[in-house]
Scaffold this active site. Structure first.
Site: not given
Length: 421
Positions: A262, A277, A349, A352, A390
């Site tokens: 990403r 991130r 988070e 999801s 994460r």
RNA sequence: GGAGAGAUGGCUGAGUGGUCGAAAGCUGGUGACUCGAAAUCACUUGUGGGUUUAUAGCUCACCGGGGGUUCGAAUCCCCCUCUCUCCGCCA
């Protein structure tokens, strides 16, 4: 995409629903309606002309067999030709424009989704396990891992730039152990393991909803026209693109481990430090292709499957229902799982889980034949089994010891023999 | 990268300019026979769009994708993509 029939039949419902996400969307629905009206009118004209042409051409065939002169008929058709091709162009132009508009409209929201403007309006529905108490000064995962030589951010940025990392030795092994652990649990839960391509064409990304609207988030290989996947959801959902499934094949459960790429455009300044991130991170993904009637039951089960990983790892987490303003483009309903990050003193988070209903199924053209023989769109669901990077952060921070070591969670013992790293 | 072959309905596979949306077989569906089943027989079985109260009817499009020739294209021409075989290169 949203069904055009639904927009046509019940525009007010669609507008009202979409306005929970963003007020401006209702104007776009008006544009689409207008284009649709125009399109249908033109198609009607066009088809009438084509019907005339077809009938006359057929006549010519018959006359020629009988040796009769057909030049008059041929002349008549020649006159139609320009009108037909002109109308064809008009229809094609309208359809292209309309398609582009409708592909940029997000999914409708499920009735159980709470109204809200942004992430602050998400609602916590569950909390698992008390947050840990430390009787010493804790370190964040970045400081801890760098000081132990487990992560080399400096060299990574030299090689690749910011938001990249090099994991070394025991931490690299822990990452691999986590991946294997998640895949093994998922297979136990009935998911088929898939090893998909990491580079995909635009049609695959249109199918799952990343394109055309979120191009700037994707890495693109110009020479080959291929994109690096931002999540395994893309190839997994597209495994069944353009297919008509048998009803008894549903539900289909897939899982895959892949890196995710990403660009993180628009995240400047966010989570600069550490592994939270990154431009590249590993994730084990869950995807379900289901019957429309059972997709919400399947969503609950999917969420449980993701939660199970955290429970087995004995990590504290909470579950949030995303509000209407924070829910993703393709989703009708989304649960986020947030894991406790001690150094930040908050939940972050880590998974999801979404039901996209028939939104992706329409785009990727995934259908099944129901008991009456009718072809209907399936529902698609996806969820992170967990984002591996994460999870690594959560383990390092929650399991750290006073002397800067990391205790290995019990369930990973069969993957890593050591007690501590 | 070079040379060649190919892409047709759920599958196999015919079809080289007109009644072909497409033969035939298989699969699937319905019915007959049967106590039931198998076998057999008969009928049937693509997708999307427009119109419509209609899963009726009518109609348009679709034979890998795009463009062209023609009154008319699965069939002829051009471009692209993909698959297969051989050679080269390569983890």
């Amino acid at each position: 995409m949203i069904s055009i029939e639904l927009i046509r039949k019940n525009p007010d419902y669609v507008k009202e629903n979409l306005s929970k996400r963003d007020q401006i969307l209702s104007y776009k629905i008006d544009d689409i309606l207008q284009l649709d009206e125009e399109r249908r009118q033109k198609i009607k004209n066009l088809e009438e002309l084509r019907a005339v042409r077809n009938a006359k051409s057929k006549e010519i065939g018959l006359f020629k067999k009988q040796g009769q002169d057909t030049s008059l008929l041929e002349e008549e058709i020649r006159n139609l030709k320009d009108q037909i091709s002109e109308l064809e162009d008009v229809v094609a132009r309208i359809e292209r424009y309309m398609n582009d508009l409708i592909l940029r409209i997000p999914n409708l929201i499920h009735e159980s989704v709470p109204f809200g403007v942004n992430e602050h309006d998400n609602i916590e529905i569950k909390r698992y396990r008390d947050i840990p108490k430390f009787d010493f000064e804790i370190k964040d995962h970045s400081d801890l891992c760098v000081s132990r030589g487990f992560i080399d951010f400096d060299k990574a940025s030299e090689i690749s730039g910011g938001r990249f990392s090099i994991l070394r030795g025991p931490l690299a092994k822990l990452e691999r152990a986590l991946t294997n652990f998640m895949l093994d649990i998922n297979m136990k839960n009935g998911y088929e393991e898939i090893s998909p391509p990491h580079l995909v064409k635009d049609i695959a990304l249109i199918g799952t909803g990343q394109l055309p609207k979120f191009k700037e988030e994707l890495y693109f290989i110009q020479e080959d026209g291929l994109y690096l996947i931002p999540t395994a959801e893309v190839p997994l959902v597209n495994v069944y693109r353009d297919s008509i499934l048998k009803e008894d094949e549903l539900p289909i459960y897939l899982t895959a481990y892949t890196p995710c790429y990403r660009r993180e455009a628009g995240s400047h300044g966010k989570d600069i430090k550490g592994l939270i991130r990154q431009h590249q991170f590993d994730k084990v993904e869950l995807v379900k292709i289901t019957h429309p009637d059972s997709s919400y039951d399947e969503l609950e089960k999917l969420l449980n499957n993701a939660e199970e990983i955290l429970q087995l790892l004995e990590l504290p987490y909470r579950v949030m229902v995303l509000c209407s303003g924070d829910i993703g483009f393709s989703a009708s309903k989304t649960y986020d799982i947030e894991v406790w990050i001690p150094s930040q003193d908050k939940y972050r988070e880590i998974s999801s889980c979404s039901n996209c209903e028939d939104f992706q199924a329409r785009r990727a053209n995934i259908r099944f034949k129901d008991e009456t023989g009718k072809n209907r769109f399936v529902h698609t669901l996806n969820g992170s089994s967990l984002a591996v990077g994460r999870t690594l952060v959560a383990i390092v921070e929650n399991y750290q010891t006073k002397d800067g070591k990391i205790r290995i969670p019990k369930v990973l013992k069969e993957y890593i023999k050591e007690e501590y790293i």
